[in-house]
Design a protein around this motif. Structure first.
Motif, PDB file in Angstrom:
ATOM      1  N   ARG A 171     -13.793   5.298  -1.705  1.00 41.69           N
ATOM      2  CA  ARG A 171     -13.193   5.834  -0.489  1.00 41.69           C
ATOM      3  C   ARG A 171     -11.702   5.553  -0.530  1.00 41.69           C
ATOM      4  O   ARG A 171     -11.269   4.452  -0.776  1.00 41.69           O
ATOM      5  N   ARG A 172     -10.928   6.571  -0.273  1.00 40.86           N
ATOM      6  CA  ARG A 172      -9.475   6.399  -0.257  1.00 40.86           C
ATOM      7  C   ARG A 172      -9.071   5.586   0.974  1.00 40.86           C
ATOM      8  O   ARG A 172      -9.561   5.820   2.053  1.00 40.86           O
ATOM      9  N   HIS A 173      -8.173   4.660   0.763  1.00 42.95           N
ATOM     10  CA  HIS A 173      -7.617   3.877   1.872  1.00 42.95           C
ATOM     11  C   HIS A 173      -6.440   4.638   2.431  1.00 42.95           C
ATOM     12  O   HIS A 173      -5.471   4.889   1.739  1.00 42.95           O
ATOM     13  N   GLU A 174      -6.545   5.023   3.661  1.00 41.23           N
ATOM     14  CA  GLU A 174      -5.464   5.802   4.297  1.00 41.23           C
ATOM     15  C   GLU A 174      -4.616   4.913   5.164  1.00 41.23           C
ATOM     16  O   GLU A 174      -4.981   3.921   5.650  1.00 41.23           O
ATOM     17  N   GLU A 206      -8.319  -7.767 -10.366  1.00 42.55           N
ATOM     18  CA  GLU A 206      -7.144  -7.064 -10.877  1.00 42.55           C
ATOM     19  C   GLU A 206      -6.742  -6.018  -9.855  1.00 42.55           C
ATOM     20  O   GLU A 206      -7.567  -5.511  -9.093  1.00 42.55           O
ATOM     21  N   GLY A 207      -5.473  -5.709  -9.861  1.00 39.82           N
ATOM     22  CA  GLY A 207      -4.938  -4.708  -8.954  1.00 39.82           C
ATOM     23  C   GLY A 207      -3.424  -4.789  -8.975  1.00 39.82           C
ATOM     24  O   GLY A 207      -2.826  -4.944 -10.038  1.00 39.82           O
ATOM     25  N   PHE A 208      -2.832  -4.748  -7.802  1.00 43.04           N
ATOM     26  CA  PHE A 208      -1.374  -4.785  -7.687  1.00 43.04           C
ATOM     27  C   PHE A 208      -0.982  -5.868  -6.700  1.00 43.04           C
ATOM     28  O   PHE A 208      -1.690  -6.131  -5.725  1.00 43.04           O
ATOM     29  N   ILE A 248      -7.061   2.038  -7.723  1.00 40.34           N
ATOM     30  CA  ILE A 248      -7.071   0.847  -6.877  1.00 40.34           C
ATOM     31  C   ILE A 248      -6.981   1.220  -5.398  1.00 40.34           C
ATOM     32  O   ILE A 248      -7.607   0.578  -4.551  1.00 40.34           O
ATOM     33  N   LEU A 249      -6.236   2.258  -5.054  1.00 41.70           N
ATOM     34  CA  LEU A 249      -6.223   2.701  -3.657  1.00 41.70           C
ATOM     35  C   LEU A 249      -7.610   3.145  -3.202  1.00 41.70           C
ATOM     36  O   LEU A 249      -7.993   2.944  -2.050  1.00 41.70           O
ATOM     37  N   ALA A 250      -8.376   3.746  -4.098  1.00 41.77           N
ATOM     38  CA  ALA A 250      -9.710   4.232  -3.752  1.00 41.77           C
ATOM     39  C   ALA A 250     -10.733   3.105  -3.601  1.00 41.77           C
ATOM     40  O   ALA A 250     -11.612   3.174  -2.750  1.00 41.77           O
ATOM     41  N   TYR A 251     -10.628   2.075  -4.417  1.00 42.88           N
ATOM     42  CA  TYR A 251     -11.642   1.024  -4.438  1.00 42.88           C
ATOM     43  C   TYR A 251     -11.154  -0.334  -3.935  1.00 42.88           C
ATOM     44  O   TYR A 251     -11.962  -1.206  -3.647  1.00 42.88           O
ATOM     45  N   GLY A 252      -9.856  -0.531  -3.887  1.00 45.90           N
ATOM     46  CA  GLY A 252      -9.299  -1.847  -3.626  1.00 45.90           C
ATOM     47  C   GLY A 252      -9.448  -2.335  -2.206  1.00 45.90           C
ATOM     48  O   GLY A 252      -9.700  -1.566  -1.275  1.00 45.90           O
ATOM     49  N   ARG A 279       0.826  -1.215   0.000  1.00 45.45           N
ATOM     50  CA  ARG A 279       0.000   0.000   0.000  1.00 45.45           C
ATOM     51  C   ARG A 279       0.858   1.263   0.000  1.00 45.45           C
ATOM     52  O   ARG A 279       0.522   2.243  -0.659  1.00 45.45           O
ATOM     53  N   SER A 280       1.960   1.238   0.712  1.00 44.55           N
ATOM     54  CA  SER A 280       2.875   2.386   0.737  1.00 44.55           C
ATOM     55  C   SER A 280       3.442   2.642  -0.656  1.00 44.55           C
ATOM     56  O   SER A 280       3.512   3.788  -1.111  1.00 44.55           O
ATOM     57  N   TYR A 281       3.846   1.590  -1.331  1.00 49.43           N
ATOM     58  CA  TYR A 281       4.350   1.709  -2.703  1.00 49.43           C
ATOM     59  C   TYR A 281       3.282   2.337  -3.604  1.00 49.43           C
ATOM     60  O   TYR A 281       3.572   3.235  -4.391  1.00 49.43           O
ATOM     61  N   LEU A 282       2.044   1.859  -3.485  1.00 49.92           N
ATOM     62  CA  LEU A 282       0.955   2.384  -4.316  1.00 49.92           C
ATOM     63  C   LEU A 282       0.698   3.864  -4.024  1.00 49.92           C
ATOM     64  O   LEU A 282       0.464   4.646  -4.944  1.00 49.92           O
ATOM     65  N   LYS A 283       0.741   4.244  -2.751  1.00 50.20           N
ATOM     66  CA  LYS A 283       0.516   5.643  -2.379  1.00 50.20           C
ATOM     67  C   LYS A 283       1.589   6.557  -2.963  1.00 50.20           C
ATOM     68  O   LYS A 283       1.283   7.628  -3.488  1.00 50.20           O
TER      69      LYS A 283
END
Length: 173
Positions: free
Chosen positions: A170-173, A78-80, A37-41, A9-13
């Motif tokens: 929603r963004r994943h924080e 699909e995603g990362f 993907i961060l928003a929906y994953g 998740r840090s890499y994606l952010k």
């Protein structure tokens, strides 16, 4: 949440922040797939090993589409993803069963895996693959003038078993 998922998740952010700056002229809600993907994953950390179906190396989209056609209780994602021998996150496809356990016919014998992505509705997958004439959903968005990046996922695209309406966008924080 595991350390490997936190790293993913840090890499994606970091990549999403870079894309926001680099693609500032792109008129879209999400400037890259990482942002989308961060928003929906959702995270996937449990995995069925070994995968019950073998796949071809470097053919994740095809392997998973074919697996989807063979198993009515599997769902296309699909995603990362990343694994312990990979220092970065790759855009990737995998399947999940009804319990949300990853079935990855492409990455066999990989330890320390982490997956973060979306689960698509079966009908949407079939329609999109047919229209795009390629297996990937996220990577074929350009063929349709980027509706996923511009607007996010519409009703009927994501599987409600895994994605509740309250979580979408929603963004994943």
């Amino acid at each position: 949440m595991s350390e490997k998922m936190e790293k993913l998740r840090s890499y994606l952010k970091v990549h999403a922040e870079f894309c926001t700056t680099a693609n500032s002229r792109f008129d879209a809600q999400y400037k890259c797939n990482e942002s989308l993907i961060l928003a929906y994953g959702i995270p996937f950390e449990k995995r069925v090993d070994p995968a019950p179906i073998p796949g071809e190396p470097k053919s994740c989209y095809k392997n998973c589409y074919e697996g989807l056609l063979l198993h009515s209780n599997w769902h296309y994602c699909e995603g990362f993803a990343t694994h312990e021998n990979l220092p970065l996150a790759l855009i990737h496809a995998w399947l999940v069963n009804d319990r949300g356990e990853v079935i990855d016919p492409t990455w066999t014998n990989r330890g320390g895996t982490a997956y973060f992505g979306v689960v698509f509705e079966r009908k949407f997958v079939g329609e999109r693959v047919e229209a795009a004439r390629q297996y990937a959903i996220l990577d074929s968005d350009y063929k349709f003038d980027f509706p996923l990046l511009k607007y996010g996922f519409a009703d009927g695209m994501l599987n409600p078993k895994f994605h509740s309406r309250s979580r979408e966008g929603r963004r994943h924080e």
